[in-house]
Design a protein around this motif. Structure first.
Motif, mmCIF file in Angstrom:
data_model
loop_
_atom_site.group_PDB
_atom_site.id
_atom_site.type_symbol
_atom_site.label_atom_id
_atom_site.label_comp_id
_atom_site.label_asym_id
_atom_site.label_seq_id
_atom_site.Cartn_x
_atom_site.Cartn_y
_atom_site.Cartn_z
ATOM 1 N N PRO A 78 -8.210 -0.869 1.946
ATOM 2 C CA PRO A 78 -7.214 -1.626 1.169
ATOM 3 C C PRO A 78 -7.761 -2.018 -0.200
ATOM 4 N N PHE A 79 -6.864 -2.286 -1.144
ATOM 5 C CA PHE A 79 -7.254 -2.682 -2.487
ATOM 6 C C PHE A 79 -7.747 -4.135 -2.503
ATOM 7 N N THR A 80 -8.655 -4.409 -3.420
ATOM 8 C CA THR A 80 -9.024 -5.792 -3.689
ATOM 9 C C THR A 80 -7.903 -6.443 -4.492
ATOM 10 N N ILE A 106 -14.646 5.102 -5.980
ATOM 11 C CA ILE A 106 -13.823 3.917 -6.227
ATOM 12 C C ILE A 106 -12.689 4.295 -7.165
ATOM 13 N N ILE A 107 -11.462 3.885 -6.802
ATOM 14 C CA ILE A 107 -10.298 4.116 -7.660
ATOM 15 C C ILE A 107 -9.720 2.786 -8.106
ATOM 16 N N ASN A 108 -8.940 2.826 -9.215
ATOM 17 C CA ASN A 108 -8.189 1.644 -9.627
ATOM 18 C C ASN A 108 -6.752 1.767 -9.142
ATOM 19 N N TRP A 111 -1.248 -2.826 -1.406
ATOM 20 C CA TRP A 111 -1.000 -1.507 -0.833
ATOM 21 C C TRP A 111 -1.970 -1.247 0.308
ATOM 22 N N ILE A 112 -1.485 -0.499 1.273
ATOM 23 C CA ILE A 112 -2.251 -0.279 2.495
ATOM 24 C C ILE A 112 -2.459 1.210 2.711
ATOM 25 N N PRO A 113 -3.651 1.641 3.119
ATOM 26 C CA PRO A 113 -3.867 3.061 3.439
ATOM 27 C C PRO A 113 -3.013 3.462 4.655
ATOM 28 N N TYR A 114 -2.218 4.513 4.487
ATOM 29 C CA TYR A 114 -1.275 4.988 5.502
ATOM 30 C C TYR A 114 -1.716 6.379 5.951
ATOM 31 N N GLN A 115 -1.922 6.535 7.246
ATOM 32 C CA GLN A 115 -2.404 7.818 7.772
ATOM 33 C C GLN A 115 -1.238 8.787 7.992
ATOM 34 N N THR A 116 -1.329 9.966 7.358
ATOM 35 C CA THR A 116 -0.282 10.986 7.486
ATOM 36 C C THR A 116 -0.531 11.859 8.709
ATOM 37 N N LYS A 117 0.423 12.769 8.983
ATOM 38 C CA LYS A 117 0.289 13.640 10.155
ATOM 39 C C LYS A 117 -0.926 14.556 10.077
#
Length: 487
Positions: free
Chosen positions: A63-65, A81-83, A33-39
């Motif tokens: 990005p996730f490990t 840190i999140i899972n 999964w990739i961090p996606y920038q919103t408006k």
């Protein structure tokens, strides 16, 4: 296997994410999964098709490990840190956090500075004023395994004494060295099995720290491979009936922790950097007069990994730049004018190529009449690509990409800067001149990637860009396709 990219610091060269589609991500899944920038300039996690995977929004995210963890931040620039289910494993704080993906487990380093009150005898008195500094900056440091919460390190140390990091050196798929300690990875657990490791070597070998007598150990054996080794700077050889002493070998401005030449006091055999994997010959068996004269002037000796050869360097004082002339010897004592040693490189202190040199890499028609070469850098994982500085008269140097197999410029030397983003996939960021932005380029297809240019492009896809309102914005892209993860 540790890549044979060698750091030579000779005296001559020290010129130094809750899931919507999948509730549980198993340990074997590769979280892509990739961090996606919103408006609204927040980040959410999406897959490659832009399907939202987590409900939370973050002010900033990474990005996730592959093990399923990611660094995120809030509006106060506090990091957590999140899972892969979006649960916080480490809540937001002002501490600096770093993650290291070891595939079997994940390490986190937590680093937080604070002012510590000192006892009065440690106060810093300023004799030129009435000011007294009664505190000192300390670091609260932790390194632990995220999956088990096992602590590998937990201590408070003065700021200027902090030399800990997450740089690891694998000895094989189960053993690694971290901050001078040897660890065993087994069943998602990390066990320290030895301390004070000074130098990792290939094939599971390593050298512990020592004041003067060294040993080479192997993770597969309880007995040392070699012991009673001492550092030297001279090599004694016999040529026919003549004794030849090579002195002042591998001299450096600052003595390394492990000498570049190690002599076995039991056998008299000499082992040399970088892998200390074979004994240097004691006798010259085959040579001509020119080679013997060259031999007497050498000042640099390296052992070529996974081969029977050694490299002998004689500094060339006639060059306008720092350079060496080269000769070679095999383990049986035969002097040679040339050898084939693929994937072996000698680098100077700042990573510029010393061997093979430009004369070995470039063809006679590679350079135009008024061109001169400068720094050369090998592209790691590429096998045959080199970044080369080219100077044209009084103009500032430009960079090009040289293909040593094809004997041609893959990228003509006309760029202000060429940044390697992925050496294996041969993806680069090109800057034409100082004021220009960077563009993505795939050297395998010989095509530009996407149609955008960026102020900066990082290997993980994080870019900085000026929008139509001339405002700076940062977000992620896929460096292989140019796809932007933003609304």
């Amino acid at each position: 296997m540790i890549k044979s990219l060698l750091l030579s610091i000779t005296a001559m060269l020290c010129i130094t994410a809750c899931a919507q589609e999948s509730a549980i991500i198993t340990k074997n899944d590769r979280v892509k999964w990739i961090p996606y920038q919103t408006k609204n300039k927040q980040f959410v996690y999406v897959d490659s098709a832009f399907h939202k995977k987590l409900s939370q929004e973050f002010h900033w995210a990474q990005p996730f490990t592959s093990t399923g963890f990611a660094l995120v931040a809030n509006e106060k620039d506090q990091t957590g840190i999140i899972n892969s289910k979006g649960e916080f494993i480490e809540h937001y704080s002002d501490a600096d956090l770093q993650l290291l993906d070891l595939e079997q487990v994940t390490l986190v380093m937590k680093h937080q500075e604070y002012e510590k009150k000192l006892p009065f005898w440690k106060w810093d008195w300023n004799i030129l004023s009435s000011y007294i500094k009664k505190t000192a900056t300390y670091v609260k440091l932790e390194i632990r395994v995220l999956e088990s919460n096992q602590f590998l390190l937990k201590k408070d140390i003065p700021y200027d004494e902090n030399e800990y990091n997450l740089a690891t050196y694998p000895l094989d798929d189960k053993h690694l060295i971290l901050n001078g300690n040897l660890y065993l990875l087994k069943d998602q657990k990390v066990k320290k099995i030895e301390e004070h490791i000074e130098m990792p070597l290939e094939n599971g070998r390593y050298i512990p720290a020592s004041a003067n007598s060294f040993a080479i150990l192997d993770i597969q054996s309880k007995k040392p491979v070699l012991s009673a080794l001492t550092g030297i700077d001279k090599i004694d050889l016999l040529w026919k009936n003549e004794a030849i002493q090579l002195d002042s070998i591998n001299q450096e401005r600052y003595s390394p922790a492990i000498p570049k030449l190690l002599k076995d006091n039991n056998t008299g055999s000499i082992y040399t950097f970088p892998q200390y994997d074979k004994a240097f010959p004691k006798q010259i068996r085959q040579a001509n007069a020119t080679q013997i004269a060259f031999l007497k002037e050498i000042s640099l000796v390296y052992s070529v990994t996974n081969s029977p050869y050694f490299i002998l360097g004689r500094f060339n004082y006639d060059h306008a730049i720092w350079a060496y002339d080269w000769l070679y010897i095999d383990k049986d004592g035969n002097l040679l004018d040339t050898i084939k040693a693929p994937n072996f490189y000698i680098l100077d202190q700042v990573g510029n190529l010393v061997w093979p040199d430009k004369h070995m890499l470039l063809t006679s028609n590679a350079m135009e009449k008024n061109w001169k070469t400068g720094k050369i850098k090998y592209i790691d994982s590429s096998e045959d690509l080199y970044l080369i500085d080219v100077k044209r008269g009084d103009l500032e140097p430009t960079k090009g990409l040289w293909n040593s197999s094809a004997k041609t410029w893959d990228i003509n030397p006309k760029f202000e800067h060429i940044e390697t983003l992925d050496g294996k996939r041969q993806i680069f960021a090109l800057q034409e001149h100082k004021e220009a932005h960077y563009t993505l380029y795939n050297n395998k297809t010989k095509q530009r990637i996407g149609n955008k240019s960026y102020m900066t492009i990082n290997p993980n896809g994080w870019v900085q860009h000026k929008n139509e309102h001339n405002q700076n914005e940062s977000y992620f892209i896929d460096i292989a396709t140019g796809k932007e993860f933003k609304e």
